[in-house]
Design a protein around this motif. Structure first.
Motif, short mmCIF file in Angstrom:
data_model
loop_
_atom_site.label_atom_id
_atom_site.label_comp_id
_atom_site.label_asym_id
_atom_site.label_seq_id
_atom_site.Cartn_x
_atom_site.Cartn_y
_atom_site.Cartn_z
N TRP A 31 0.83 -1.20 0.00
CA TRP A 31 0.00 0.00 0.00
C TRP A 31 0.87 1.25 0.00
O TRP A 31 1.82 1.36 0.76
CB TRP A 31 -0.90 0.01 1.23
N LYS A 32 0.50 2.22 -0.83
CA LYS A 32 1.16 3.52 -0.88
C LYS A 32 0.12 4.62 -0.72
O LYS A 32 -0.90 4.60 -1.43
CB LYS A 32 1.91 3.72 -2.21
N ARG A 33 0.36 5.55 0.19
CA ARG A 33 -0.60 6.64 0.40
C ARG A 33 -0.74 7.47 -0.87
O ARG A 33 0.25 7.90 -1.46
CB ARG A 33 -0.14 7.51 1.56
N LEU A 51 -5.73 6.40 2.05
CA LEU A 51 -5.45 7.39 3.09
C LEU A 51 -4.87 6.70 4.32
O LEU A 51 -5.20 5.54 4.60
CB LEU A 51 -6.73 8.14 3.50
N MET A 52 -4.03 7.43 5.05
CA MET A 52 -3.43 6.91 6.27
C MET A 52 -3.42 7.99 7.33
O MET A 52 -3.19 9.17 7.02
CB MET A 52 -2.00 6.42 6.02
N GLY A 53 -3.66 7.59 8.57
CA GLY A 53 -3.65 8.58 9.63
C GLY A 53 -4.16 8.02 10.93
O GLY A 53 -4.12 6.81 11.18
N TRP A 54 -4.67 8.94 11.78
CA TRP A 54 -5.13 8.60 13.13
C TRP A 54 -6.65 8.73 13.19
O TRP A 54 -7.23 9.63 12.56
CB TRP A 54 -4.52 9.53 14.16
N VAL A 55 -7.28 7.88 13.98
CA VAL A 55 -8.72 7.97 14.19
C VAL A 55 -9.01 9.14 15.13
O VAL A 55 -8.65 9.10 16.31
CB VAL A 55 -9.28 6.66 14.78
N ASP A 68 -13.67 9.75 11.47
CA ASP A 68 -12.93 10.95 11.04
C ASP A 68 -11.46 10.59 11.08
O ASP A 68 -10.90 10.35 12.16
CB ASP A 68 -13.22 12.12 11.97
N LEU A 69 -10.85 10.54 9.90
CA LEU A 69 -9.44 10.15 9.79
C LEU A 69 -8.59 11.41 9.68
O LEU A 69 -8.86 12.27 8.83
CB LEU A 69 -9.25 9.26 8.57
N ARG A 70 -7.56 11.53 10.53
CA ARG A 70 -6.78 12.76 10.65
C ARG A 70 -5.31 12.51 10.36
O ARG A 70 -4.74 11.51 10.78
CB ARG A 70 -6.92 13.31 12.08
N ASP A 71 -4.70 13.44 9.62
CA ASP A 71 -3.25 13.51 9.55
C ASP A 71 -2.87 14.98 9.64
O ASP A 71 -3.72 15.82 9.98
CB ASP A 71 -2.69 12.82 8.29
N ARG A 72 -1.66 15.34 9.34
CA ARG A 72 -1.20 16.72 9.56
C ARG A 72 -1.91 17.72 8.66
O ARG A 72 -1.93 18.92 8.95
CB ARG A 72 0.31 16.81 9.36
N VAL A 103 -6.76 3.16 4.94
CA VAL A 103 -7.99 2.73 4.28
C VAL A 103 -7.83 2.88 2.78
O VAL A 103 -7.18 3.79 2.29
CB VAL A 103 -9.21 3.54 4.76
N LYS A 104 -8.46 1.93 2.07
CA LYS A 104 -8.53 2.00 0.61
C LYS A 104 -10.00 2.13 0.25
O LYS A 104 -10.84 1.37 0.76
CB LYS A 104 -7.94 0.74 -0.01
N GLY A 105 -10.33 3.13 -0.56
CA GLY A 105 -11.74 3.33 -0.87
C GLY A 105 -11.95 4.28 -2.02
O GLY A 105 -11.00 4.70 -2.69
#
Length: 624
Positions: A31-33, A51-55, A68-72, A103-105
């Protein structure tokens, strides 16, 4: 002392070791963001993304699960639908705040009426095909949200969580941008960035040095630099002409509310220049910085004010000019009054000063008593007041002021109905500074400073030296390498208190953000200044011999300035503390709650350094 996690969360929210181990974790594999969480919009509808990040939060609506998925970069809402991917939906039940996931979507438009205009990604959501849980998280000690109320000590102990909050992320990104703008600005104008030593010789400049013992040379110590002052002067002797550096500096100062033992400084020096050249380059830099970072066009050139005028009008050399309250000396007028307090102060060489506040008749007696208590805590004996009512002067001291005194005060102060005037009678070095503090206190109480406004002022023409009653000698107002005004050099030995310096400070909204001077570039003048400071020839050679020698080899006229970058950023972003613009700051007590520094050294380290430590237990105190 650090505070345990359990004191800040409910016990039932804690994740047990068994629960933690039950979470099935995945690896990223291939997987690649594809995007950050703040990048997607309506133009991406129909695209497959990763997408990749924190819940940030999870909401279970019975059938659908929203995360709600969060990154910087921001937040994207992702949706788990059992009709679309039962496996991903089942795994989403185990998600909790701050889990790290991928997640992939497919990007789709949110249902009508469900848009969130507060988010950059508020028009869309991602329908999840596949979910990878990359790591679990214990329940954090506080929510990763700006509105959460949590003590600063807890924030600093768990700084890696605190930095996830949008405001902290935004502050540090702004810091990054400001540093890049600054580097580019000075590089484009012929400045050369030079790194100066961190391990150097101890040359105290007003605060205590941090000392670093040498293992190779037992009993000898390096010092961490309070500033690159002497090295940047040597660079001018070397012919570099224009130098700058963004540098860490260290000062072992007594504990203060908004100081750090290590701080970042913008440092620069220029050859063959006058004060006007410094003013021009700094004003252009700040204009550029504020326009690009804050979208504000500063009014340049900045105002200029002598040290004497600042002290007389505002009681401080750091005046806040966002409001117009001025202190006015009325000693000559009230000397004719019958008020004994005024007469005693004046007869003993003191002064009487006044601060007028329009509309101040509204203050209650309790408020006035609180004002008096405030100035008394600062060392004043008291403070008198008069309310200018429609038909009378209302005050306990009004009866002591005859018509002539009242008329003179009315004319000088331009008094009008509804005004209140505050009087302070004391030694000059008490009355004006305390009234200056009261001016600031009154302005804060009344909200006189317009938010988002920036008022700069150069303070100039400082005294070169001041008498230290504690040390019983003259000390430098800035530092001993500051050039005296040349026309006053003849006064240096006989009347040093009358000599002014070629120093300048830049003040923003009542806070000094930078200071500098034209330097001494001749050895004979530098030695004369050392002697007036009580530094004999032998001591001067021991501490500053390398500088004195360098000044003999064609040192050009030069000058510079240094800015506290943390303090400047604090004002730009509207933070309440410099700790909010530093990634890993120390506390007010100069400790790091995250790492536990300072800590006791290992015995073997001390043996290698030939150091023995003796500490009285009762003097160590509580380091939290």
């Amino acid at each position: 002392m650090t505070e345990p996690l359990a004191e800040h969360i409910k016990p039932e929210e804690e994740i047990s070791a068994e629960r933690f181990s039950e979470v099935s974790l995945d690896s990223l594999g291939e997987w690649k963001r594809s995007h950050h969480c703040g990048e997607l919009g309506a133009e991406h509808i129909g695209e497959d993304v990763i997408l990749m990040g924190w819940v940030q939060r999870r909401r279970d609506h019975g059938g659908l699960i929203f995360v709600d998925l969060r990154d910087r970069e921001g937040i994207t809402q992702v949706v788990f639908d059992p009709q679309h991917s039962r496996e991903a939906h089942e795994r989403a039940h185990s998600l909790r705040n701050e889990y790290v996931i991928a997640v992939k979507g497919t990007v789709r438009r949110r249902p009508e009426g469900m848009e969130n205009p507060k988010l950059k990604t508020g028009e869309i959501e991602v329908l999840v095909h596949d979910l990878k849980i990359l790591n679990a998280s214990r329940t954090p000690p506080f929510l990763v949200e700006d509105r959460v109320q949590v003590g600063e000590n807890v924030r600093l102990q768990y700084r890696y969580i605190d930095l996830r909050r949008p405001s902290m992320m935004r502050n540090l990104r702004t810091r990054h941008e400001a540093l890049q703008i600054t580097r580019n600005f000075f590089s484009e104008r012929g400045f050369i960035e030079v790194e100066t030593p961190v391990l150097t010789k101890s040359t105290p400049e007003g605060a205590r040095d941090y000392l670093v013992p040498s293992r190779i040379y037992p009993g000898r110590f390096y010092a961490l630099p309070q500033s690159p002052q002497l090295f940047k002067q040597l660079l001018m002797v070397s012919g570099f002409d224009r130098y700058f550096q963004i540098v860490k500096c260290f000062r072992d100062e007594d504990l203060r509310a908004d100081r750090q033992p290590e701080f970042t400084q913008l440092d620069l020096e220029m050859s063959f220049i006058s004060e006007a050249d410094i003013y021009a380059i700094i004003e252009e830099w700040l204009y550029t910085l504020f326009k690009k970072i804050a979208g504000v066009e500063l009014q340049i050139p900045f105002r200029k004010m002598t040290y004497e005028d600042a002290m007389n009008k505002y009681g401080t050399d750091r005046p806040d000019l966002r409001y117009d309250l001025e202190i006015i000396d009325v000693t000559d007028i009230v000397s004719a009054s019958d008020f004994q307090v005024f007469r005693q102060a004046i007869s003993s060489g003191g002064r009487v000063c006044v601060l007028k506040y329009p509309g101040g008749v509204k203050f209650s007696r309790k408020e006035l008593d609180d004002f008096i208590a405030f100035v008394q805590r600062l060392g004043a004996k008291g403070m008198a007041w008069i309310k200018i009512q429609p038909d009378q002067w209302q005050s306990p001291i009004a009866k002591f002021l005859d018509e002539g005194v009242r008329a003179a005060l009315t004319e000088r102060l331009n008094l009008g109905e509804g005004d209140i005037i505050f009087f302070m009678a004391d030694r000059r070095d008490v009355a004006f500074p305390v009234m200056g503090e009261f001016r600031t206190h009154l302005a804060e109480k009344e909200g006189l400073a317009e938010k988002g406004s920036y008022e700069f002022v150069w303070i100039t023409h400082f005294p070169l030296l001041e008498w230290s009653a504690e040390e019983k000698r003259f000390v430098s107002v800035h530092h001993p390498f500051t050039a005296p005004v040349e026309e006053e050099l003849h006064l240096l030995e006989e009347s040093p208190e009358r000599v002014h310096s070629r120093a300048y400070d830049l003040v923003l909204n009542g806070i000094e953000i930078g200071g500098g001077s034209i330097r001494i570039h001749r050895r004979d003048v530098q030695e004369r200044v050392f002697r007036v400071l009580g530094i004999g020839d032998d001591e001067a050679r021991e501490k500053f011999g390398f500088l004195l020698e360098a000044l003999q080899y064609g040192a050009p006229p030069h000058g510079g300035i240094a800015f506290g970058f943390d303090r400047l950023l604090m004002l730009m972003v509207g933070a309440s503390s410099i700790r909010d613009v530093i990634a890993f700051p120390k506390t007010q007590k100069a400790t790091c709650l995250l790492t536990g520094a300072p800590s006791e050294p290992d015995v073997q380290q001390l043996l290698e350094l030939h150091i023995r430590v003796e500490v009285e237990k009762e003097k160590t105190g509580n380091l939290s």
